[in-house]
Design a protein around this motif. Structure first.
Motif, PDB file in Angstrom:
ATOM      1  N   ASP A   1       0.844  -1.187   0.000  1.00  0.00           N
ATOM      2  CA  ASP A   1       0.000   0.000   0.000  1.00  0.00           C
ATOM      3  C   ASP A   1       0.888   1.249   0.000  1.00  0.00           C
ATOM      4  OD1 ASP A   1      -2.575   1.455   0.517  1.00  0.00           O
ATOM      5  OD2 ASP A   1      -1.516   1.953   2.379  1.00  0.00           O
ATOM      6  N   GLY A   2       0.553   2.217  -0.834  1.00  0.00           N
ATOM      7  CA  GLY A   2       1.345   3.440  -0.951  1.00  0.00           C
ATOM      8  C   GLY A   2       1.483   4.197   0.347  1.00  0.00           C
ATOM      9  N   GLN A   3       0.394   4.291   1.109  1.00  0.00           N
ATOM     10  CA  GLN A   3       0.461   5.014   2.385  1.00  0.00           C
ATOM     11  C   GLN A   3       1.370   4.294   3.373  1.00  0.00           C
ATOM     12  OE1 GLN A   3      -3.780   5.396   3.192  1.00  0.00           O
ATOM     13  NE2 GLN A   3      -3.639   7.589   2.772  1.00  0.00           N
ATOM     14  N   LYS A   4       1.281   2.971   3.374  1.00  0.00           N
ATOM     15  CA  LYS A   4       2.135   2.183   4.271  1.00  0.00           C
ATOM     16  C   LYS A   4       3.608   2.368   3.884  1.00  0.00           C
ATOM     17  CE  LYS A   4       2.302  -2.314   6.437  1.00  0.00           C
ATOM     18  NZ  LYS A   4       1.715  -3.654   6.514  1.00  0.00           N
ATOM     19  N   ALA A   5       3.874   2.351   2.561  1.00  0.00           N
ATOM     20  CA  ALA A   5       5.245   2.551   2.082  1.00  0.00           C
ATOM     21  C   ALA A   5       5.764   3.920   2.510  1.00  0.00           C
ATOM     22  CB  ALA A   5       5.297   2.419   0.560  1.00  0.00           C
ATOM     23  N   PHE A   6       4.910   4.921   2.430  1.00  0.00           N
ATOM     24  CA  PHE A   6       5.293   6.278   2.828  1.00  0.00           C
ATOM     25  C   PHE A   6       5.560   6.346   4.330  1.00  0.00           C
ATOM     26  CE2 PHE A   6       4.137  10.567   4.307  1.00  0.00           C
ATOM     27  CZ  PHE A   6       5.064  11.310   3.588  1.00  0.00           C
ATOM     28  N   MET A   7       4.670   5.774   5.105  1.00  0.00           N
ATOM     29  CA  MET A   7       4.785   5.833   6.573  1.00  0.00           C
ATOM     30  C   MET A   7       6.006   5.061   7.089  1.00  0.00           C
ATOM     31  SD  MET A   7       2.480   7.815   7.383  1.00  0.00           S
ATOM     32  CE  MET A   7       1.363   7.936   8.719  1.00  0.00           C
ATOM     33  N   THR A   8       6.426   4.033   6.371  1.00  0.00           N
ATOM     34  CA  THR A   8       7.572   3.234   6.809  1.00  0.00           C
ATOM     35  C   THR A   8       8.885   3.725   6.195  1.00  0.00           C
ATOM     36  OG1 THR A   8       7.172   1.614   5.054  1.00  0.00           O
ATOM     37  CG2 THR A   8       6.200   1.139   7.223  1.00  0.00           C
ATOM     38  N   GLY A   9       8.809   4.810   5.409  1.00  0.00           N
ATOM     39  CA  GLY A   9      10.027   5.392   4.838  1.00  0.00           C
ATOM     40  C   GLY A   9      10.516   4.735   3.556  1.00  0.00           C
ATOM     41  N   LYS A  10       9.748   3.786   3.024  1.00  0.00           N
ATOM     42  CA  LYS A  10      10.147   3.134   1.778  1.00  0.00           C
ATOM     43  C   LYS A  10       9.860   4.017   0.568  1.00  0.00           C
ATOM     44  CE  LYS A  10       9.517  -1.634   3.291  1.00  0.00           C
ATOM     45  NZ  LYS A  10       8.839  -2.896   3.011  1.00  0.00           N
TER      46      LYS A  10
END
Length: 129
Positions: free
Chosen positions: A94-103
């Motif tokens: 998920d894009g938001q998850k990737a953003f929140m985890t710094g990926k």
């Protein structure tokens, strides 16, 4: 669309297929996609060898994908690893998850970045990513 490909990047193949899907859109489909996204996405992707390649998805003016930095001012610049992009494109991340985890890092309009997933999904249906 072979001019989009860059050796050593999974994203290269995905973006090539995306470009082919965009070429297959009717004018009405292209206009609908542009109206929905209304933005220029510059993708800065780094592979496992720490090499960077840049692609642009223009969903503001032309409805195309091309290799290189945005020709017009991008609405958002997205920086990520090749693996992260492949997972986003295939719906495994998920894009938001990737953003929140710094990926996934963004520069510019971060809200515009949320419109990338539906673009990938629409083209995925057409191009069978």
């Amino acid at each position: 669309m072979s001019d989009i490909k860059v050796e050593g990047f999974k994203a290269s193949e995905i973006l090539s297929r995306l470009g082919t899907a965009f070429e297959g859109f009717t004018d009405a489909e292209r206009k609908a996609q542009i109206k929905k996204a209304n933005g220029i996405f510059e993708l800065r992707i780094t592979n496992g060898n720490k090499q960077e390649a840049v692609w642009t998805i223009d969903m503001k003016e032309k409805g195309t994908v091309y290799k290189g930095p945005a020709q017009s001012k991008p609405g958002v610049v997205l920086s990520m690893s090749d693996d992260t992009f492949a997972q986003l494109a295939n719906g495994k991340l998920d894009g938001q998850k990737a953003f929140m985890t710094g990926k996934l890092k963004t520069k510019g309009n971060a809200m515009l970045a949320t419109k990338l997933t539906p673009i990938l999904e629409t083209a995925k249906g057409k191009a069978k990513l």
